[in-house]
Design a protein around this motif. Structure first.
Motif, PDB file in Angstrom:
ATOM      1  N   LYS A   1       0.843  -1.188   0.000  1.00 28.02           N
ATOM      2  CA  LYS A   1       0.000   0.000   0.000  1.00 28.02           C
ATOM      3  C   LYS A   1       0.883   1.244   0.000  1.00 28.02           C
ATOM      4  O   LYS A   1       1.665   1.458   0.916  1.00 28.02           O
ATOM      5  CB  LYS A   1      -0.890  -0.007   1.252  1.00 28.02           C
ATOM      6  N   VAL A   2       0.759   2.050  -1.050  1.00 28.55           N
ATOM      7  CA  VAL A   2       1.464   3.319  -1.124  1.00 28.55           C
ATOM      8  C   VAL A   2       0.603   4.347  -0.407  1.00 28.55           C
ATOM      9  O   VAL A   2      -0.593   4.443  -0.646  1.00 28.55           O
ATOM     10  CB  VAL A   2       1.700   3.747  -2.592  1.00 28.55           C
ATOM     11  N   GLN A   3       1.226   5.093   0.496  1.00 22.11           N
ATOM     12  CA  GLN A   3       0.479   6.126   1.207  1.00 22.11           C
ATOM     13  C   GLN A   3       1.288   7.409   1.287  1.00 22.11           C
ATOM     14  O   GLN A   3       2.513   7.380   1.238  1.00 22.11           O
ATOM     15  CB  GLN A   3       0.059   5.651   2.594  1.00 22.11           C
ATOM     16  N   ILE A   4       0.592   8.518   1.378  1.00 22.97           N
ATOM     17  CA  ILE A   4       1.223   9.822   1.531  1.00 22.97           C
ATOM     18  C   ILE A   4       1.214  10.151   3.022  1.00 22.97           C
ATOM     19  O   ILE A   4       0.171  10.089   3.669  1.00 22.97           O
ATOM     20  CB  ILE A   4       0.469  10.914   0.747  1.00 22.97           C
ATOM     21  N   VAL A   5       2.396  10.473   3.550  1.00 24.89           N
ATOM     22  CA  VAL A   5       2.534  10.757   4.986  1.00 24.89           C
ATOM     23  C   VAL A   5       3.295  12.061   5.173  1.00 24.89           C
ATOM     24  O   VAL A   5       3.903  12.583   4.246  1.00 24.89           O
ATOM     25  CB  VAL A   5       3.276   9.613   5.716  1.00 24.89           C
TER      26      VAL A   5
END
Length: 104
Positions: free
Chosen positions: A23-27
């Motif tokens: 899962k690619v996520q923006i943090v």
């Protein structure tokens, strides 16, 4: 025999397609001590904030992403990053980390 072989092939293909993809996520990413107020380590260390909770990062380091003390560096600013990883033992173990450009 053909039916058994067909069922095995079907089962294997369902299992492979059902496996969870990373899962690619923006943090938010920054210095844990300077920007997120984290304790427990001396000096400056890369951290990410996910859903309001901060985690030190394993798998990449603060200085791997430029000068931490520059105007837009991690000790001076909170940046956005695209990441893949998971929380283990209260640390974010990263397998992919891409610092996103600053939007003006």
């Amino acid at each position: 025999m053909k039916n058994v072989f067909s069922l095995v092939i079907l089962f294997v293909s369902i299992t492979i397609s059902a496996q969870e993809k990373p899962k690619v996520q923006i943090v938010e990413a920054s210095c844990g001590q300077c920007q997120f107020g984290m304790k427990g380590k001396k000096g400056c260390d890369l951290a990410v904030r996910i859903d309001g909770k901060s985690y030190f990062v394993d798998g990449t380091k603060l200085d791997d992403h430029g000068d931490a003390h520059a105007e837009d560096g991690f000790c001076s600013a909170v940046r956005k990053a695209e990441v893949v990883g998971e929380v283990k033992d209260n640390k974010f173990v990263v397998s992919y980390f891409k610092l996103l450009p600053i939007k003006e």
